[in-house]
Design an enzyme around this catalytic site. Sequence first.
Site, PDB file in Angstrom:
ATOM      1  N   SER A  32      -2.238  -0.302 -18.687  1.00  0.00           N
ATOM      2  CA  SER A  32      -3.633  -0.152 -17.588  1.00  0.00           C
ATOM      3  C   SER A  32      -3.567   0.911 -17.042  1.00  0.00           C
ATOM      4  CB  SER A  32      -3.527  -1.287 -16.536  1.00  0.00           C
ATOM      5  OG  SER A  32      -3.892  -2.532 -17.021  1.00  0.00           O
TER       6      SER A  32
ATOM      7  N   HIS B 193       0.864  -1.327   0.119  1.00  0.00           N
ATOM      8  CA  HIS B 193       0.106   0.259   0.060  1.00  0.00           C
ATOM      9  C   HIS B 193       1.044   1.137  -0.028  1.00  0.00           C
ATOM     10  CE1 HIS B 193      -3.107  -2.932   1.922  1.00  0.00           C
ATOM     11  NE2 HIS B 193      -3.513  -2.615   0.673  1.00  0.00           N
ATOM     12  N   HIS B 194       2.244   1.309  -0.431  1.00  0.00           N
ATOM     13  CA  HIS B 194       2.869   2.478  -0.342  1.00  0.00           C
ATOM     14  C   HIS B 194       2.543   3.337  -1.516  1.00  0.00           C
ATOM     15  CE1 HIS B 194       4.640   0.389  -3.901  1.00  0.00           C
ATOM     16  NE2 HIS B 194       5.471   1.529  -4.236  1.00  0.00           N
TER      17      HIS B 194
ATOM     18  N   LYS C   9      -2.720  -2.593  -7.673  1.00  0.00           N
ATOM     19  CA  LYS C   9      -3.005  -2.826  -9.100  1.00  0.00           C
ATOM     20  C   LYS C   9      -2.420  -4.415  -9.391  1.00  0.00           C
ATOM     21  CE  LYS C   9      -4.372  -1.414 -13.151  1.00  0.00           C
ATOM     22  NZ  LYS C   9      -5.070  -2.600 -13.141  1.00  0.00           N
TER      23      LYS C   9
ATOM     24  N   LYS D 224       7.133  -4.610 -10.417  1.00  0.00           N
ATOM     25  CA  LYS D 224       6.863  -4.145 -11.700  1.00  0.00           C
ATOM     26  C   LYS D 224       6.647  -2.753 -11.780  1.00  0.00           C
ATOM     27  CE  LYS D 224       4.668  -7.586 -13.404  1.00  0.00           C
ATOM     28  NZ  LYS D 224       3.445  -8.683 -14.035  1.00  0.00           N
TER      29      LYS D 224
ATOM     30  N   LYS E  20      -3.302  -8.702  -6.787  1.00  0.00           N
ATOM     31  CA  LYS E  20      -3.507  -9.746  -7.578  1.00  0.00           C
ATOM     32  C   LYS E  20      -4.612 -10.469  -7.198  1.00  0.00           C
ATOM     33  CE  LYS E  20      -1.429 -11.416 -11.592  1.00  0.00           C
ATOM     34  NZ  LYS E  20      -0.648 -10.633 -12.363  1.00  0.00           N
TER      35      LYS E  20
HETATM   36  N1  GLU Z   1      -1.981  -9.306 -15.232  1.00  0.00           N
HETATM   37  C1  GLU Z   1      -1.137  -8.203 -16.062  1.00  0.00           C
HETATM   38  C2  GLU Z   1       0.381  -8.456 -15.274  1.00  0.00           C
HETATM   39  O1  GLU Z   1       1.023  -9.540 -14.609  1.00  0.00           O
HETATM   40  C3  GLU Z   1      -1.337  -7.002 -15.847  1.00  0.00           C
HETATM   41  C4  GLU Z   1      -1.721  -6.276 -14.729  1.00  0.00           C
HETATM   42  C5  GLU Z   1      -2.507  -4.951 -14.732  1.00  0.00           C
HETATM   43  O2  GLU Z   1      -2.556  -4.492 -15.833  1.00  0.00           O
HETATM   44  O3  GLU Z   1      -2.914  -4.254 -13.714  1.00  0.00           O
HETATM   45  O4  GLU Z   1       1.201  -7.701 -15.173  1.00  0.00           O
END
Ligand code: GLU
Length: 476
Positions: free
Chosen positions: A367, A69-70, A75, A99, A111
Amino acid sequence: MSIGTSKYTFFETVGHNFDKASKFTTFDAGILEQIKSCNSVYRMKFPVRTGEKLDKIEVIEAYRVQHSHHKAPCKGGIRFSPDVNQDEVMALAALMTYKCAIVNVPFGGGKGGIKVDTRKYTELELERITRRYAAELVKKNFIGPGIDVPAPDYGSGEREMGWIADTYLAMKSGDVDGLGCVTGKPIAQGGVRGRREATGLGVFYGIRELCRQKSVMDKMGLSTGVEGKTVVVQGLGNVGYHSAKFFREGGAKVIAIAEYEGAITNPDGLNEEEVFAHRKATGSILNFPGATNLARSSDALELACDILVPAALENVITEENASRIQAKIIAEAANGPVTVEADDILNKKNIVIVPDIYLNAGGVTVSYFEWLKNLSHVRYGRMEKRFTENMNTQIVKQIEELSGKTMSETEKSTILHGPDEVDLIYSGLEETMISSLHDLLNTMEEHPEIDSMRTAAFVLAIKKVGVSYKELGIFP
Ligand code: GLU
């Protein structure tokens, strides 16, 4: 298509890679522990009516994990697979944190996972499952444009994201930013052009930039440029398909493609679109005209090639097959395709592994662009397209007047063109993948003792997340 094992679970693998890298940072142990931990894990079970007459009740197991939550929102995609489990979703959520940090997307990692075999359900049943999952997230405040924003992952796509957006909006009427609760939506429901191909295109941009680095290519005995390089793609889902497409269009040769049922190879190159159509028509990738069948899907991984693109699931390159890998570059389009044990073997063989937390970040990057579009309520290019075209028309007119020459219509149309949404998205993605690769290469230069690009990527990510925690003043 997970074919191997490791003594580490997937979440432990991410933790192992984190620990290896954290030694190159100066954060104190508390901050490192906070960065590494999964903040929230929501495991749910919910009933769904299934069957032709909706007379059966099935209890579905599903997850949403918020790793960090930083930054807000969290996402990350939602995986639909019978193999979904808590450890896997936690690992994938952690990878999302790193990422996003590497590509400067201001989100925490998250996730989701729904433990279902999508092939066993009708579209209507899948819709009921997805909508109920979304409703469970709303009930627990685990979804929202400023809270947690899901997206597609293995087994899900635009259709599912459309159902999620619709369910959210039905339960939160009046939320003017509500469409930003999920990304990867159909265009008509607030999606952005270019999201579907974003991960595969990002893989291509990343590898193309790496191949432009003479010093890196020289070490592997390769020429610069992707043109003429041989590529093997494992997985013909959204990511594999688009990776293959962009490599082929960029002048590389896709010499093999693998799927569940086996693999096909052709040294003259395969066209992914034709292979996809063949699989759709016959139910299998095998027996593609002009290609040779390989009995086992995993055989494709061991073919001699310049670039191997695992684009399916985790743990496909393991202790068992790593010593037989002949590729010079492994492009991790999937999340976690290489186990800890395999990583060591491949590093010793001087195979360059371009890590998932950088290379497949194109999906979340676009995204982010979609989320910004939803919050700004305006399509990219709407304000500047005509302005740019009018300006360019004036410039061309001036050039023609001054030079006394007239440009051809083709020349003119290339120069006049003002940006459409997809042009801006591609350009933003290209810039992101190129500049982040250089951040990684610079990190490796700053720390010559770092032995792999994966460790450099973790160092970069830890530094960025760590600084945020410090800035937030969470720690005294
Ligand atoms: N599921 C994709 C990933 O592993 C996209 C995640 C996204 O767009 O939020 O990066």
